[in-house]
Design an enzyme around this catalytic site. Structure first.
Site, PDB file in Angstrom:
ATOM      1  N   CYS A 123      13.603  22.698 -20.456  1.00  0.00           N
ATOM      2  CA  CYS A 123      14.639  23.127 -19.514  1.00  0.00           C
ATOM      3  C   CYS A 123      14.449  24.543 -18.995  1.00  0.00           C
ATOM      4  O   CYS A 123      14.616  24.799 -17.803  1.00  0.00           O
ATOM      5  CB  CYS A 123      16.025  22.949 -20.128  1.00  0.00           C
ATOM      6  SG  CYS A 123      16.412  24.068 -21.506  1.00  0.00           S
ATOM      7  N   HIS A 152      21.100  24.908 -22.971  1.00  0.00           N
ATOM      8  CA  HIS A 152      20.469  24.248 -21.834  1.00  0.00           C
ATOM      9  C   HIS A 152      20.453  25.250 -20.692  1.00  0.00           C
ATOM     10  O   HIS A 152      21.404  26.013 -20.496  1.00  0.00           O
ATOM     11  CB  HIS A 152      21.228  22.985 -21.437  1.00  0.00           C
ATOM     12  CG  HIS A 152      20.602  22.258 -20.284  1.00  0.00           C
ATOM     13  ND1 HIS A 152      19.261  21.963 -20.227  1.00  0.00           N
ATOM     14  CD2 HIS A 152      21.128  21.802 -19.114  1.00  0.00           C
ATOM     15  CE1 HIS A 152      18.990  21.341 -19.098  1.00  0.00           C
ATOM     16  NE2 HIS A 152      20.096  21.239 -18.404  1.00  0.00           N
ATOM     17  N   ASP A 180      20.109  21.981 -11.241  1.00  0.00           N
ATOM     18  CA  ASP A 180      19.399  21.743 -12.502  1.00  0.00           C
ATOM     19  C   ASP A 180      18.178  20.866 -12.243  1.00  0.00           C
ATOM     20  O   ASP A 180      18.311  19.669 -11.978  1.00  0.00           O
ATOM     21  CB  ASP A 180      20.332  21.070 -13.502  1.00  0.00           C
ATOM     22  CG  ASP A 180      19.741  21.022 -14.903  1.00  0.00           C
ATOM     23  OD1 ASP A 180      18.545  21.334 -15.053  1.00  0.00           O
ATOM     24  OD2 ASP A 180      20.478  20.672 -15.839  1.00  0.00           O
ATOM     25  N   ASN A 224      32.382  20.984 -20.932  1.00  0.00           N
ATOM     26  CA  ASN A 224      33.763  20.706 -21.345  1.00  0.00           C
ATOM     27  C   ASN A 224      33.948  19.511 -22.274  1.00  0.00           C
ATOM     28  O   ASN A 224      35.075  19.258 -22.707  1.00  0.00           O
ATOM     29  CB  ASN A 224      34.638  20.471 -20.108  1.00  0.00           C
ATOM     30  CG  ASN A 224      34.976  21.754 -19.383  1.00  0.00           C
ATOM     31  OD1 ASN A 224      35.659  22.620 -19.917  1.00  0.00           O
ATOM     32  ND2 ASN A 224      34.463  21.901 -18.168  1.00  0.00           N
ATOM     33  N   LEU A 270      27.926  32.321 -41.721  1.00  0.00           N
ATOM     34  CA  LEU A 270      26.735  33.107 -42.041  1.00  0.00           C
ATOM     35  C   LEU A 270      27.134  34.559 -42.256  1.00  0.00           C
ATOM     36  O   LEU A 270      27.979  35.099 -41.531  1.00  0.00           O
ATOM     37  CB  LEU A 270      25.717  33.013 -40.913  1.00  0.00           C
ATOM     38  CG  LEU A 270      25.147  31.613 -40.636  1.00  0.00           C
ATOM     39  CD1 LEU A 270      24.362  31.625 -39.338  1.00  0.00           C
ATOM     40  CD2 LEU A 270      24.271  31.139 -41.777  1.00  0.00           C
ATOM     41  N   GLU A 322      44.336  27.464 -54.692  1.00  0.00           N
ATOM     42  CA  GLU A 322      43.276  28.460 -54.813  1.00  0.00           C
ATOM     43  C   GLU A 322      42.385  28.483 -53.568  1.00  0.00           C
ATOM     44  O   GLU A 322      42.098  27.435 -52.979  1.00  0.00           O
ATOM     45  CB  GLU A 322      42.406  28.172 -56.036  1.00  0.00           C
ATOM     46  CG  GLU A 322      41.294  29.204 -56.241  1.00  0.00           C
ATOM     47  CD  GLU A 322      40.399  28.914 -57.427  1.00  0.00           C
ATOM     48  OE1 GLU A 322      39.568  29.777 -57.764  1.00  0.00           O
ATOM     49  OE2 GLU A 322      40.527  27.827 -58.029  1.00  0.00           O
TER      50      GLU A 322
END
Length: 682
Positions: free
Chosen positions: A274, A332, A355, A395, A476, A534
């Site tokens: 792409c 993309h 595109d 979307n 992370l 907890e």
């Protein structure tokens, strides 16, 4: 007395291309001008002097078999929708005439032939005056591609380098790219693209007439960048064997691709994905004078059935499964082009999505757009072209399912994941600009993102799943970097006033940006005890040696499934991330402001963060800075070692330029670096 003749015709290449802002195309030895603005042609006469009372000049311009004939007048006035040719009375010289030609701002683009006719009372003589290329004109208010800001015209039309954004929204990778529109043979290749397109081959006259409209041009180019329906530029390949061509990751600029395609007799270049399709299209559009920029949509949906729902499946131990034809690409890349939309009415002008990556057919052809960005934001799915498809890309909702032996164990839906961040390179600066609010309502309109590769979008938040009294999230600790462990935390919350025993299943899989993951390269399992109400944070790490095979272009799908031992109910959390490769460091001796045609020196250095020695080949390029490519071999470099390569170069073009380097390592990783410089007259 000897009759009036033309001895010599000059298209005043340097003067005209400077006034039309096409100086960079001078290497093509063709006059390149823009519609809607005059250019000068000088005529040196012989024989008797030119007598405006009895002599006349006629100009004919030809595009294929179409032509326009116009008399040369002594008045600059005329219809802006017609071709004009005139002589300025102030500069009238009986032996040397300056004729000004002006194409209307709606003229078709292409390579024209120019004929001149001298009319006297006794004769009519014709002369072949040469050829010129006519482009769109974003500086002309009457042109449908007019963009009213000079810094944007410089960025989106004139700039021959830029950055493409890849990776993930939480860890953006800046990929340098050379658009190469001023490199030798690129202009000719872009014009050939129009000439060998199916619409031109089917009906050249109709094609030439429609080339006045950037909507038409952009659809032709979008289809011709891929080779699915025609003699297009690039053949796409997303998996398997790339030995018959180049792996898409190895390309660093558009010039090599376009020139190879043209020289081969228009056989598709192998291979593209792409970002390659989009970057090459950006080059073609900028060459044709249509403002263009490359845009990245992070978490881009490919909704094959049009229901605006993407289904993803996981095993009961957190392994992602390939059970759906729908998909989410981690990123993309497409382009936006600036143009008016008289065909759609007021409010739809401006940036349009196009595109060239072949995904779905549009009116029977693999192309997409131009879809107005505003129409996508406002869900105007009644409008052409391909607004519904692009709307789904930004979307669609994501439904995640845990399955065991074909039976669904749990469901969760996320309406925020797709289109989480949409960005392009900022005007004049090497950092991303956030466009998400242009595509989606209720999105933070942050104008820019932090420019480092480890930048994290403020729109990105960890996904949390909650079910039957237990919730889980996976985060992370920081953006992962090659050579360092991947550190992350699983946070488990018991929302009920009863103790629970949970099984924790962790799974990491490598994946391509556009596909389902491969087999797992890391797993972990444990038993967790939760007291009533907890909240427990479980810290984990993945050894860097396990991740070395997925640094660079690959990504990681990391998932956790928590299973209630008593009820066997399950909750899932996951994160898809990239591991940032090291970068090459480029330092310019004397600073980043350079003088043309003067020798300059640069040093490129690399530090090996991997656990094994690496070797490879260093390639250095720079449109307007270096002729062709410079390559060096790098012998084995031990872990933790550093190597430096000195180079010299002479810039030959003015303006903002990019010096870029790539190091292809023996472990199939490509390390990149770039340096923006400014080349100015002393």
């Amino acid at each position: 007395m000897e009759d009036l003749r033309i001895k010599h015709v000059s298209l005043e290449l340097s003067e005209n291309q400077e006034s039309h802002r096409t100086q960079g195309f001078s290497s093509a030895k063709l006059l390149v001008v823009r519609r809607g603005a005059p250019f000068r042609v000088s005529l040196q006469l012989q024989g008797r002097a030119f007598n405006p009372q009895t002599d006349g000049l006629v100009v004919r311009v030809l595009l294929g078999k179409l032509y326009v004939t116009m008399p040369v007048t002594f008045s600059q006035s005329g219809s802006p929708s017609s071709w004009r040719a005139y002589i300025s009375p102030e500069g009238l010289d009986p032996q040397r005439l300056s004729v000004f030609l002006q194409a209307p701002a709606s003229a078709p683009v292409g390579a024209f032939r120019l004929l001149l006719y001298v009319l006297t009372q006794s004769s009519r003589r014709g002369y072949k005056a040469g050829r010129f290329v006519l482009l769109c004109n974003p500086w002309c208010p009457e042109d449908s591609v007019f963009i009213p800001f000079e810094d944007q015209r410089q960025e989106y039309v004139q700039s021959d380098s830029g950055l493409l954004y890849m990776g993930t929204a939480m860890n953006i990778v800046s990929r340098p790219w050379s658009f190469d529109q001023y490199e030798p043979e690129v202009l000719e290749a872009c014009l050939s693209l129009l000439q060998v397109s199916p619409p031109h081959m089917k009906n050249s006259r109709r094609d030439y007439l429609q080339r006045s409209n950037p909507v038409y041009i952009s659809r032709v180019v979008s289809a011709m960048i891929n080779s699915e329906d025609d003699r297009g530029v690039l053949k796409g390949r997303w998996s398997g064997d790339f030995q018959q061509g180049m792996h898409p990751s190895t390309w660093s600029g558009s010039g090599d691709i376009l020139v190879q395609w043209a020289r081969s007799g228009f056989s598709p270049v192998k291979y593209g994905q792409c970002w390659v399709f989009a970057a090459v299209m950006c080059t073609v559009m900028r060459v044709l004078g249509i403002p263009c920029r490359v845009v990245t949509n992070f978490n881009s949906a490919h909704d094959t059935n049009g229901n605006l729902v993407i289904e993803e499946f996981y095993s009961e131990t957190g392994k992602k499964l390939h059970h759906s034809t729908d998909s989410i690409w981690n990123f993309h890349v497409w382009v936006e082009c600036w143009m008016s939309r008289a065909d759609l009415g007021a409010g739809m002008e401006g940036w349009q999505v196009l595109d060239p990556t072949p995904q779905e057919r549009s009116k029977g052809v693999f192309c997409c757009g131009p879809a107005p960005v505003r129409a996508i934001r406002d869900r105007r799915i009644d409008l052409p072209f391909d607004v519904p498809f692009v709307f789904a890309e930004v979307n669609a909702a994501v439904q995640t399912v845990i399955v065991r032996q074909g039976q669904a164990l749990s469901f969760s839906t996320d309406s925020q994941r797709v289109g989480v961040l949409i960005c392009t390179k900022a005007v004049g600066f090497p950092r991303p600009q956030n466009l998400t609010a242009d595509y989606k309502h209720n999105k933070s309109p942050n104008s820019t993102l932090r420019s480092r590769c480890s930048s994290v979008s403020e729109d990105v938040s960890p996904r949390t799943d909650a079910s039957h009294g237990v919730s889980v999230s996976l985060t992370l600790d920081k953006a992962p970097v090659a050579g360092e462990p991947v550190l992350f935390a699983v946070t488990v919350t018991n929302t009920e006033a009863v103790a629970k025993v949970m099984k924790e299943h962790l799974d990491a899989q490598a994946k391509e940006y556009d596909s389902s993951p491969f087999d797992s390269f890391w797993e972990a399992h444990s038993l967790i005890k939760l007291a009533p109400l907890e909240v427990k944070a479980l810290h984990h790490q993945i050894d860097p040696a396990l991740c070395e095979g997925v640094a660079g272009e690959c990504l990681v799908n990391l998932a956790v499934v928590l299973e209630d031992v008593r009820t066997q109910e399950r909750v899932l959390a996951f994160e898809e991330f990239n591991i940032t490769s090291p970068q090459l460091s480029i330092q310019i001796a004397g600073g980043d402001s350079l003088t043309p045609h003067t020798k300059h020196a640069a040093a490129i250095s690399f530090f090996n963060p991997f656990s094994v020695p690496v070797s490879g080949e260093l390639t250095i390029t720079g449109a307007g800075l270096i002729q062709g490519k410079v390559k060096y071999s790098m012998s084995a470099l031990r872990p933790g070692g550093r190597v430096q390569q000195q180079i010299t170069f002479r810039p030959n073009m003015l303006g903002a330029k990019m010096l870029q380097a790539s190091l292809a390592l023996s472990n199939n990783t490509i390390i990149r670096g770039f340096k923006m410089v400014s080349v100015n007259d002393a």
